[in-house]
Write an enzyme that holds these catalytic residues in place. Structure first.
Site, PDB file in Angstrom:
ATOM      1  N   GLY A 255     -38.571  49.140 -44.015  1.00 27.24           N
ATOM      2  CA  GLY A 255     -38.272  48.267 -42.899  1.00 27.24           C
ATOM      3  C   GLY A 255     -37.452  49.005 -41.865  1.00 27.24           C
ATOM      4  O   GLY A 255     -37.481  50.236 -41.770  1.00 27.24           O
ATOM      5  N   GLY A 256     -36.678  48.240 -41.099  1.00 24.89           N
ATOM      6  CA  GLY A 256     -35.863  48.849 -40.051  1.00 24.89           C
ATOM      7  C   GLY A 256     -34.830  49.803 -40.612  1.00 24.89           C
ATOM      8  O   GLY A 256     -34.265  50.613 -39.871  1.00 24.89           O
TER       9      GLY A 256
ATOM     10  N   GLY B  32     -48.129  81.450 -21.172  1.00 25.69           N
ATOM     11  CA  GLY B  32     -47.015  80.513 -21.054  1.00 25.69           C
ATOM     12  C   GLY B  32     -46.118  80.565 -22.267  1.00 25.69           C
ATOM     13  O   GLY B  32     -44.905  80.340 -22.172  1.00 25.69           O
TER      14      GLY B  32
HETATM   15  C1  HXC Z   1     -31.559  41.393 -51.930  1.00 23.38           C
HETATM   16  C2  HXC Z   1     -32.713  42.765 -53.343  1.00 23.38           C
HETATM   17  C3  HXC Z   1     -33.390  43.340 -52.248  1.00 23.38           C
HETATM   18  C4  HXC Z   1     -33.088  42.844 -50.951  1.00 23.38           C
HETATM   19  C5  HXC Z   1     -34.085  44.298 -54.023  1.00 23.38           C
HETATM   20  N1  HXC Z   1     -33.188  43.396 -54.414  1.00 23.38           N
HETATM   21  N2  HXC Z   1     -34.238  44.267 -52.708  1.00 23.38           N
HETATM   22  N3  HXC Z   1     -31.791  41.803 -53.202  1.00 23.38           N
HETATM   23  N4  HXC Z   1     -32.161  41.875 -50.846  1.00 23.38           N
HETATM   24  N5  HXC Z   1     -33.657  43.344 -49.861  1.00 23.38           N
HETATM   25  C6  HXC Z   1     -32.734  43.158 -55.772  1.00 23.38           C
HETATM   26  C7  HXC Z   1     -33.752  42.513 -56.662  1.00 23.38           C
HETATM   27  O1  HXC Z   1     -33.718  41.121 -56.530  1.00 23.38           O
HETATM   28  C8  HXC Z   1     -33.310  42.978 -58.036  1.00 23.38           C
HETATM   29  O2  HXC Z   1     -32.234  42.184 -58.440  1.00 23.38           O
HETATM   30  C9  HXC Z   1     -32.767  44.347 -57.787  1.00 23.38           C
HETATM   31  O3  HXC Z   1     -32.466  44.392 -56.385  1.00 23.38           O
HETATM   32  C10 HXC Z   1     -33.750  45.442 -58.094  1.00 23.38           C
HETATM   33  O4  HXC Z   1     -34.974  45.135 -57.482  1.00 23.38           O
HETATM   34  P1  HXC Z   1     -36.365  45.242 -58.259  1.00 23.38           P
HETATM   35  O5  HXC Z   1     -37.371  44.574 -57.405  1.00 23.38           O
HETATM   36  O6  HXC Z   1     -36.196  44.748 -59.652  1.00 23.38           O
HETATM   37  O7  HXC Z   1     -36.554  46.808 -58.304  1.00 23.38           O
HETATM   38  P2  HXC Z   1     -37.887  47.658 -58.122  1.00 23.38           P
HETATM   39  O8  HXC Z   1     -38.975  47.079 -58.969  1.00 23.38           O
HETATM   40  O9  HXC Z   1     -37.472  49.063 -58.348  1.00 23.38           O
HETATM   41  O10 HXC Z   1     -38.328  47.456 -56.600  1.00 23.38           O
HETATM   42  C11 HXC Z   1     -37.481  47.911 -55.592  1.00 23.38           C
HETATM   43  C12 HXC Z   1     -37.996  47.420 -54.216  1.00 23.38           C
HETATM   44  C13 HXC Z   1     -38.181  45.871 -54.273  1.00 23.38           C
HETATM   45  C14 HXC Z   1     -39.333  48.085 -53.923  1.00 23.38           C
HETATM   46  C15 HXC Z   1     -36.994  47.835 -53.177  1.00 23.38           C
HETATM   47  O11 HXC Z   1     -36.994  45.291 -54.793  1.00 23.38           O
HETATM   48  C16 HXC Z   1     -38.462  45.280 -52.946  1.00 23.38           C
HETATM   49  O12 HXC Z   1     -39.590  45.325 -52.443  1.00 23.38           O
HETATM   50  N6  HXC Z   1     -37.429  44.687 -52.317  1.00 23.38           N
HETATM   51  C17 HXC Z   1     -37.558  44.015 -51.073  1.00 23.38           C
HETATM   52  C18 HXC Z   1     -37.691  45.032 -50.012  1.00 23.38           C
HETATM   53  C19 HXC Z   1     -37.728  44.408 -48.656  1.00 23.38           C
HETATM   54  O13 HXC Z   1     -38.705  43.778 -48.250  1.00 23.38           O
HETATM   55  N7  HXC Z   1     -36.563  44.513 -47.944  1.00 23.38           N
HETATM   56  C20 HXC Z   1     -36.428  43.968 -46.659  1.00 23.38           C
HETATM   57  C21 HXC Z   1     -37.025  45.039 -45.737  1.00 23.38           C
HETATM   58  S1  HXC Z   1     -36.882  44.581 -44.107  1.00 23.38           S
HETATM   59  P3  HXC Z   1     -31.831  41.970 -59.975  1.00 23.38           P
HETATM   60  O14 HXC Z   1     -30.760  40.964 -59.953  1.00 23.38           O
HETATM   61  O15 HXC Z   1     -33.073  41.513 -60.660  1.00 23.38           O
HETATM   62  O16 HXC Z   1     -31.362  43.284 -60.473  1.00 23.38           O
HETATM   63  C22 HXC Z   1     -35.507  45.289 -43.659  1.00 23.38           C
HETATM   64  C23 HXC Z   1     -35.170  44.969 -42.289  1.00 23.38           C
HETATM   65  C24 HXC Z   1     -34.105  45.882 -41.787  1.00 23.38           C
HETATM   66  O17 HXC Z   1     -34.887  45.976 -44.339  1.00 23.38           O
HETATM   67  C25 HXC Z   1     -34.035  45.641 -40.329  1.00 23.38           C
HETATM   68  C26 HXC Z   1     -33.105  46.544 -39.665  1.00 23.38           C
HETATM   69  C27 HXC Z   1     -33.323  46.442 -38.190  1.00 23.38           C
END
Ligand code: HXC
Length: 510
Positions: free
Chosen positions: A169-170, A404
């Site tokens: 993401g961002g 160049g």
């Molecule tokens: C809160 C999160 C989290 C998030 C993961 N966790 N991402 N909690 N916010 N963004 C937590 C999970 O609930 C889990 O909690 C623990 O972290 C580990 O995650 P898993 O999914 O079990 O691990 P894994 O299978 O290794 O997968 C990792 C991952 C996946 C690929 C990162 O968690 C995922 O897709 N997360 C969401 C990613 C996402 O969409 N983020 C937002 C992006 S947009 P527990 O309690 O079970 O341990 C963004 C915008 C930024 O970032 C903008 C800036 C301008």
């Protein structure tokens, strides 16, 4: 021990446990170190001073009041690398996936502010699921606060990002605005939108590794400057890079002790450039021969391999090297190599690192792909970067310097201080054959006559002396004395100072 002291130890121990043993084990099972273990490898033993260990988030939605972990998913503070100050943050994936909350961002911002005030680099170890989903816009605001600081710190202190897990993401934009990005093969990835979104929007089926793994970003996109096998190798190499860099834009890079004679003669260089101008040779041999103890930290080694960029030391002092590589695309300049080198030149100039340019370039790569891709604008980036640079610049032409590309590759005309050439140098508008074919188009049907014309052009221009007669080349040097001559040149330039005209900023062709 008094109860309050014990209390402190208990709170510290709790914070150090992060998300708990189960999640630590899961981290290890993926071949990854924890946030704190990484800092132990990165920093000098016992030098880490942690801040904000007890900070927790303030969110209450989605049951977050029950999920408070001291430190809130990021370990921040400062330490030293070989005795020199550095500020660090290390995201803790075991705490809510290292996701960035408002308070997590505040911790990062705090150490970035301190780093700028105290003039020391920031190294960020990224391992995060991105914006903390439960916090919504508060976490987006946190990211933006970090982004703004990345930009304010750019050119003031070196900023290094190591991607050691997900970065999506961002979130990718903070590393993207730092000076160097390194990745770990097989366990790190970076993308703006993940494979699922890609499939929905474009119907492409791609794995996370293919979309944003280390191979993608070091070979195709050039987002990353290097990739390493595992966490330990990555962190040790970052320590090595750190030693080449100054702490900030007002300090010189460190001078390291050296045990290599600056006057060292390298006879093998006399035969490095083959007799035939069409035969390649490995420019890295020359770089290693010039460098103290053959130590070269290469950047973007797997991308645009027709140009080489990286750091060496000469007489213990850091020098940035830009060199055409005749082994790849005959060393032509093209879109990718121009971008790669331009960025490097600007980094060196921003941080007062002298630049050595080694030239063997037959010109810009021709073709529709290059023209449609905007080689004019991208080539101009390198021309702009060199023309703007005020650091000491020494250029050595080993063989071809055509067209160049001769001008662009740190020629005297755009600001190089000392320009050397080997006797094998050919400085001309183009290669002799091409020149004869244009000048004597009417004789194209007569191969013998054309060959004679080619020889004539070669004799006249395929040497460094026409340029030397005009003072564009300061001296034609023996290849075997390259290290000595270049070391003396940089030594003579240590006092260089250049006044520049006031402007808000330039309008570099981005
Ligand atoms: C809160 C999160 C989290 C998030 C993961 N966790 N991402 N909690 N916010 N963004 C937590 C999970 O609930 C889990 O909690 C623990 O972290 C580990 O995650 P898993 O999914 O079990 O691990 P894994 O299978 O290794 O997968 C990792 C991952 C996946 C690929 C990162 O968690 C995922 O897709 N997360 C969401 C990613 C996402 O969409 N983020 C937002 C992006 S947009 P527990 O309690 O079970 O341990 C963004 C915008 C930024 O970032 C903008 C800036 C301008």
């Amino acid at each position: 021990m008094r109860a309050v002291l014990e209390q402190l130890e208990i709170r510290r121990a709790q914070a150090r446990m992060g998300g708990g043993q189960k999640r630590v084990d899961a981290q290890h099972a993926k071949g990854k170190l924890t946030a704190r273990e990484r800092l132990v490898v990165l920093l000098d033993e016992g030098s880490f001073e942690e801040y904000d260990m007890y900070v927790t988030h303030r969110a209450t939605d989605f049951g977050m009041d029950d999920q408070k972990v001291a430190g809130d998913g990021v370990v921040t503070g400062w330490g030293t690398i070989n005795g020199r100050l550095v500020y660090v943050f290390s995201q803790d994936f075991t705490v809510l996936g290292g996701s960035l909350s408002e308070t997590h961002a505040q911790k990062i911002c705090k150490i970035m502010d301190m780093a700028v005030r105290n003039g020391a680099p920031v190294i960020g170890l990224n391992d995060s699921g991105g914006a903390r989903i439960q916090e919504g816009v508060a976490s987006l605001a946190g990211y933006a606060d970090v982004f703004k600081r990345n930009v304010d710190a750019s050119g003031v202190i070196p900023q290094i990002s190591v991607i050691m897990g997900p970065c999506a993401g961002g979130a990718v934009y903070s590393p993207a605005m730092t000076d160097f990005i390194f990745m770990v093969r097989g366990s790190s990835y970076m993308f703006v939108t993940g494979p699922d979104v890609v499939k929905t929007v474009t119907n492409e089926i791609v794995t996370a590794e293919e979309l944003g793994g280390a191979a993608t970003h070091t070979q195709k996109s050039s987002v990353a400057d290097g990739a390493f096998e595992n966490d330990i190798e990555a962190l040790e190499e970052v320590r090595r890079l750190f030693d080449f860099l100054p702490l900030n834009n007002r300090q010189k890079p460190p001078v390291r002790p050296f045990y290599d004679d600056p006057e060292r003669i390298e006879l093998r260089l006399d035969t490095l450039a083959p007799e035939s101008a069409n035969k390649p040779y490995d420019m890295k041999e020359l770089i290693l021969a010039i460098a103290d103890e053959g130590d070269f930290f290469e950047l973007q080694a797997a991308f645009a391999r027709n140009i080489i960029t990286g750091f060496i030391r000469i007489e213990g002092r850091t020098v940035g090297v830009v060199a055409n590589q005749p082994m790849v695309l005959a060393g032509c300049l093209d879109i990718d190599s121009s971008r790669k080198a331009a960025r490097f030149v600007r980094f060196c100039d921003a941080f007062d690192i002298p630049i050595l340019t080694l030239v063997d370039v037959p010109g810009f790569l021709p073709g529709t792909a290059q023209e449609y891709g905007g080689v004019i604008k991208h080539g101009a980036k390198l021309l702009f970067a060199y023309s703007q640079a005020t650091v000491p610049m020494v250029t050595l032409i080993t063989r071809k310097a055509y067209g160049g590309a001769y001008d662009v590759m740190a020629s005297k005309h755009i600001g190089a201080d000392i320009n050397y050439a080997w006797p094998t140098a050919e400085i001309a508008v183009m290669g002799a054959k091409g020149a004869a074919e244009i000048l004597y188009r009417s004789e194209l049907g007569d191969p013998e006559r054309l060959a004679a014309r080619t020889r004539e052009y070669e004799q006249r221009f395929a040497n460094p002396f026409i340029a030397a007669e005009r003072g564009f080349i300061d001296e034609v040097i023996m290849p075997h004395s390259s290290r000595k001559r270049i070391a003396r040149a940089f030594a003579a330039l240590r006092g260089k100072s250049v006044e520049t005209r006031w402007k808000k900023h330039d309008t570099i062709p981005l």
